[in-house]
Design a protein around this motif. Structure first.
Motif, PDB file in Angstrom:
ATOM      1  N   ALA A   6       0.831  -1.202   0.000  1.00  0.00           N
ATOM      2  CA  ALA A   6       0.000   0.000   0.000  1.00  0.00           C
ATOM      3  C   ALA A   6       0.866   1.253   0.000  1.00  0.00           C
ATOM      4  O   ALA A   6       2.002   1.237   0.462  1.00  0.00           O
ATOM      5  N   VAL A   7       0.304   2.322  -0.547  1.00  0.00           N
ATOM      6  CA  VAL A   7       0.967   3.631  -0.524  1.00  0.00           C
ATOM      7  C   VAL A   7       0.015   4.630   0.121  1.00  0.00           C
ATOM      8  O   VAL A   7      -1.193   4.542  -0.031  1.00  0.00           O
ATOM      9  N   GLY A   8       0.593   5.544   0.854  1.00  0.00           N
ATOM     10  CA  GLY A   8      -0.196   6.599   1.473  1.00  0.00           C
ATOM     11  C   GLY A   8      -0.107   7.863   0.641  1.00  0.00           C
ATOM     12  O   GLY A   8       0.948   8.195   0.106  1.00  0.00           O
ATOM     13  N   CYS A   9      -1.227   8.563   0.494  1.00  0.00           N
ATOM     14  CA  CYS A   9      -1.235   9.814  -0.250  1.00  0.00           C
ATOM     15  C   CYS A   9      -2.329  10.711   0.310  1.00  0.00           C
ATOM     16  O   CYS A   9      -3.102  10.302   1.175  1.00  0.00           O
ATOM     17  N   GLU A  10      -2.370  11.925  -0.200  1.00  0.00           N
ATOM     18  CA  GLU A  10      -3.378  12.885   0.216  1.00  0.00           C
ATOM     19  C   GLU A  10      -3.916  13.567  -1.037  1.00  0.00           C
ATOM     20  O   GLU A  10      -3.145  13.950  -1.912  1.00  0.00           O
ATOM     21  N   VAL A  11      -5.244  13.699  -1.126  1.00  0.00           N
ATOM     22  CA  VAL A  11      -5.875  14.390  -2.245  1.00  0.00           C
ATOM     23  C   VAL A  11      -6.363  15.740  -1.734  1.00  0.00           C
ATOM     24  O   VAL A  11      -7.025  15.808  -0.695  1.00  0.00           O
ATOM     25  N   CYS A  12      -6.016  16.823  -2.453  1.00  0.00           N
ATOM     26  CA  CYS A  12      -6.354  18.180  -2.022  1.00  0.00           C
ATOM     27  C   CYS A  12      -7.048  18.940  -3.153  1.00  0.00           C
ATOM     28  O   CYS A  12      -6.695  18.792  -4.320  1.00  0.00           O
ATOM     29  N   PHE A  13      -8.015  19.772  -2.763  1.00  0.00           N
ATOM     30  CA  PHE A  13      -8.683  20.678  -3.698  1.00  0.00           C
ATOM     31  C   PHE A  13      -9.072  21.925  -2.930  1.00  0.00           C
ATOM     32  O   PHE A  13      -9.665  21.834  -1.853  1.00  0.00           O
ATOM     33  N   MET A  14      -8.700  23.087  -3.465  1.00  0.00           N
ATOM     34  CA  MET A  14      -9.016  24.366  -2.818  1.00  0.00           C
ATOM     35  C   MET A  14      -9.882  25.193  -3.756  1.00  0.00           C
ATOM     36  O   MET A  14      -9.666  25.196  -4.960  1.00  0.00           O
ATOM     37  N   ALA A  15     -10.840  25.893  -3.181  1.00  0.00           N
ATOM     38  CA  ALA A  15     -11.672  26.854  -3.893  1.00  0.00           C
ATOM     39  C   ALA A  15     -12.086  27.901  -2.872  1.00  0.00           C
ATOM     40  O   ALA A  15     -11.938  27.675  -1.663  1.00  0.00           O
TER      41      ALA A  15
END
Length: 106
Positions: A6-15
Motif C-alpha cells: 500500500a501507498v499513502g497519499c493525500e488528495v487536495c482541492f481548494m476553492a
C-alpha cells in the motif's frame, strides 16, 4: 492489504470558501485518477475538474494515469480567477493613483 503493498497519499482541492483534504491508503501501483476517485472529491464537490484543469503532485503537473508514490500530495487544480500579469498591472495602477509622489522618477 499489508503496508508493503500500500501507498499513502493525500488528495487536495481548494476553492473560495472550500478546503478539501483527504488522506488515503491505496494499493501500490494505483493511478492518480484512482486516488481522486477513491477520495470522494468528485461526489462531494462536482465543480472540481481534474480532466479539464489538470492535477499535480507537490505543484508539479502530472497525468491522471501516473502512479501514486508513497507520501504524494495530489492537487486538483482549478481555473484562475484572474490572469496574474493583468492583476499585477491593476495593482500597480491603483498604487500609482494612491501615492503619485512615490512613482515620480528623480
Amino acid at each position: 492489504m499489508t503496508d508493503a503493498a500500500a501507498v499513502g497519499c493525500e488528495v487536495c482541492f481548494m476553492a473560495p470558501g472550500l478546503c478539501f483534504r483527504r488522506a488515503l491508503r491505496l494499493p501500490a501501483g494505483s493511478s492518480i485518477g484512482a486516488a481522486i476517485e477513491a477520495s470522494g472529491l468528485l461526489t462531494l464537490h462536482p465543480q472540481a475538474d481534474p480532466v479539464g484543469q489538470g492535477v499535480g503532485v507537490f505543484s508539479r503537473r502530472r497525468s491522471l494515469d501516473d502512479a501514486v508514490q508513497d507520501g504524494d500530495r495530489i492537487e486538483v487544480y482549478r481555473a484562475l480567477v484572474a490572469d496574474p500579469k493583468s492583476a499585477r498591472r491593476h495593482k500597480v495602477a491603483r498604487q500609482r493613483e494612491a501615492e503619485p509622489d512615490r512613482w515620480v522618477r528623480r
